[in-house]
Design an enzyme around this catalytic site. Structure first.
Site, short mmCIF file in Angstrom:
data_model
loop_
_atom_site.label_atom_id
_atom_site.label_comp_id
_atom_site.label_asym_id
_atom_site.label_seq_id
_atom_site.Cartn_x
_atom_site.Cartn_y
_atom_site.Cartn_z
N ARG A 54 0.85 -1.21 0.00
CA ARG A 54 0.00 0.00 0.00
C ARG A 54 0.88 1.25 0.00
NH1 ARG A 54 -4.90 0.60 -1.09
NH2 ARG A 54 -5.52 -1.15 0.24
N HIS A 74 -0.85 3.68 -10.20
CA HIS A 74 -1.62 4.22 -9.08
C HIS A 74 -0.68 4.97 -8.10
CE1 HIS A 74 -4.25 3.70 -5.49
NE2 HIS A 74 -5.20 3.25 -6.25
N GLU A 115 -4.02 8.85 -11.22
CA GLU A 115 -3.56 7.62 -11.86
C GLU A 115 -3.71 7.69 -13.39
OE1 GLU A 115 -5.81 4.46 -9.91
OE2 GLU A 115 -6.05 5.78 -8.20
O1 TA6 Z 1 -8.05 3.66 -8.12
C1 TA6 Z 1 -8.89 3.93 -7.03
C2 TA6 Z 1 -9.30 2.62 -6.39
O2 TA6 Z 1 -9.80 1.73 -7.33
C3 TA6 Z 1 -10.29 2.92 -5.29
O3 TA6 Z 1 -11.59 2.47 -5.58
C4 TA6 Z 1 -9.68 2.32 -4.05
O4 TA6 Z 1 -10.32 1.31 -3.45
C5 TA6 Z 1 -8.23 2.12 -4.44
O5 TA6 Z 1 -8.16 2.00 -5.83
C6 TA6 Z 1 -7.39 1.10 -3.73
O6 TA6 Z 1 -7.67 -0.21 -4.10
P1 TA6 Z 1 -6.98 -1.38 -3.32
O7 TA6 Z 1 -7.37 -2.66 -4.01
O8 TA6 Z 1 -5.50 -1.14 -3.38
O9 TA6 Z 1 -7.48 -1.30 -1.90
#
Ligand code: TA6
Length: 313
Positions: free
Chosen positions: A85, A182, A283
Site C-alpha cells: 500500500r 496508481h 492515476e
Molecule cells: O483507483 C482507485 C481505487 O480503485 C479505489 O476504488 C480504491 O479502493 C483504491 O483503488 C485502492 O484499491 P486497493 O485494491 O489497493 O485497496
C-alpha cells in the site's frame, strides 16, 4: 610466498573491478523490508527511486534535495501475497473488480525480474532499471494469455520520474486489458491542494456505481472521500500544493483515462488512520475502453512525473 602475493594481486584487481562496475552500474540491488529484493536507482545529483521486484513497485521517489515525493502507508504490509500500500502499484491486467480477476489484477503481487537487455527503447538517461513480468502457469489459468510486460523506471533531468510500460502479446490470439498506474503522491495536506486539468471532463463516480457526470469545477479540491474515473482526459494533470508552493505535473501518454482517489475517512485496513491526509492518487489509466493487443504486437504507455515550483508554466 610468490603464490600469496599473486593471490593478493588478484584480490586487488577483483576489488577494483567490483568498484568500477559499481560506479558504472545504473542501479544498486539490495534487500528491502522483510528481505524483499529492492533496486535503488540514483541520478548522481541526489534524486533516487526505490523499486521492489515484488509488484515491480516503486516504493520511494526522492527529489535532488532528498525530499520524499510518494507516500508509503504507515501500515503497509510487505508480505506476499498482500499488495504493497503506497508508492506506485501497477494495476494490470484488470483495473478494479469488474472482471474475472482479483481486484486490480495480479501484476501488483507477482515477482518481477530485472531485464538486462530489453528491446531498444530510446533514452537519454543512464539512471534507470528495466523490469519484466511474464505470466506463470497459474496466472495463465486465471488469465489465459501469454504476455511480456516490460517496465522501464527512469530518472530524468531535474529528478523527474518516468515509467514506460510495454505490453507485448506473445500469444496466438488478441487480448484485452484494463490498467492503471496508481501513484500515491505526497502532499502537505489533502485539504490544501487542488487538482487542475479536469475541467469539463466526464467522469464515472466509483462511489455511485460508476454513474457518469461532467466535472464543471475549474479545479478540484478535497474535503471528503473521492473516487472518480475521468474519461479521455488531457495528457497533463497538475496537483497544486499551496502549502509547499509546489506543483506535481503528471504527464501521460497511451492511457486516456485518469483516476483521482482519496479515501478520507473510509477504512482501508493497511492504511494508517491519518495517512489519507498526506496523499492523493492521480492515476494514468485505460479503463472505459480496454486496450487490445494483437499477436506479436506491443502496447506502450508512458507516465512522467515531475515537481516544479507553483506558478511555473
Ligand atoms: O483507483 C482507485 C481505487 O480503485 C479505489 O476504488 C480504491 O479502493 C483504491 O483503488 C485502492 O484499491 P486497493 O485494491 O489497493 O485497496
Amino acid at each position: 610466498m610468490m603464490g600469496n602475493s599473486a593471490n593478493l594481486g588478484y584480490l586487488i584487481l577483483w576489488a577494483l573491478l567490483v568498484a568500477v562496475f559499481a560506479e558504472h552500474s545504473p542501479f544498486e540491488q539490495t534487500k528491502g523490508i522483510n528481505g524483499l529484493d529492492k533496486i535503488i536507482v540514483r541520478d548522481g545529483r541526489g534524486a533516487s527511486v526505490e523499486v521492489y521486484l515484488y509488484g515491480g513497485q516503486v516504493a520511494s521517489w526522492k527529489s535532488e534535495k532528498g525530499e520524499e515525493l510518494l507516500v508509503m502507508s504507515s501500515k503497509a504490509i510487505f508480505e506476499p501475497p498482500a499488495p504493497i500500500r503506497g508508492g506506485i502499484p501497477i494495476l494490470f491486467p484488470q483495473y478494479s473488480n469488474t472482471g474475472p480477476l482479483p481486484n486490480h489484477g495480479f501484476a501488483r503481487n507477482r515477482f518481477w525480474a530485472i531485464e538486462a537487455n530489453p528491446p531498444p527503447l530510446p533514452s537519454n538517461s543512464s539512471a534507470k532499471v528495466d523490469l519484466i513480468l511474464r505470466p506463470s502457469k497459474d496466472d495463465m489459468k486465471i488469465w489465459p494469455h501469454k504476455f511480456e510486460y516490460r517496465l522501464r523506471i527512469e530518472l530524468g533531468d531535474g529528478g523527474d520520474l518516468t515509467l514506460t510500460s510495454r505490453v507485448k502479446n506473445s500469444d496466438g490470439k488478441p487480448f484485452h486489458f484494463t490498467f492503471a498506474l496508481h501513484p500515491y503522491f505526497a502532499v502537505s495536506d489533502i485539504s490544501e491542494i487542488q487538482v487542475e486539468g479536469l475541467h469539463n471532463v466526464d467522469y464515472l463516480d466509483q462511489q455511485k456505481n460508476r454513474a457518469r457526470f461532467t466535472d464543471h469545477g475549474k479545479v478540484m479540491t478535497f474535503n471528503s472521500q473521492l473516487d472518480r474515473i475521468y474519461l479521455s482526459t488531457p495528457n497533463q494533470i497538475r496537483i497544486v500544493d499551496h502549502k509547499k508552493k509546489k506543483t506535481i505535473v503528471v504527464h501521460k501518454e497511451g492511457q486516456v483515462d485518469a483516476v483521482v482517489w482519496n479515501p478520507w475517512e473510509k477504512k482501508v485496513s493497511d492504511l494508517g488512520v491519518e495517512d489519507y491526509m498526506r496523499f492523493v492518487t492521480v492515476e494514468s489509466a485505460a479503463i472505459e475502453k480496454p486496450i487490445t493487443v494483437k499477436p506479436g504486437e506491443e502496447w506502450k504507455g508512458i507516465l512522467q512525473m515531475s515537481v516544479v515550483p507553483s506558478g511555473h508554466p
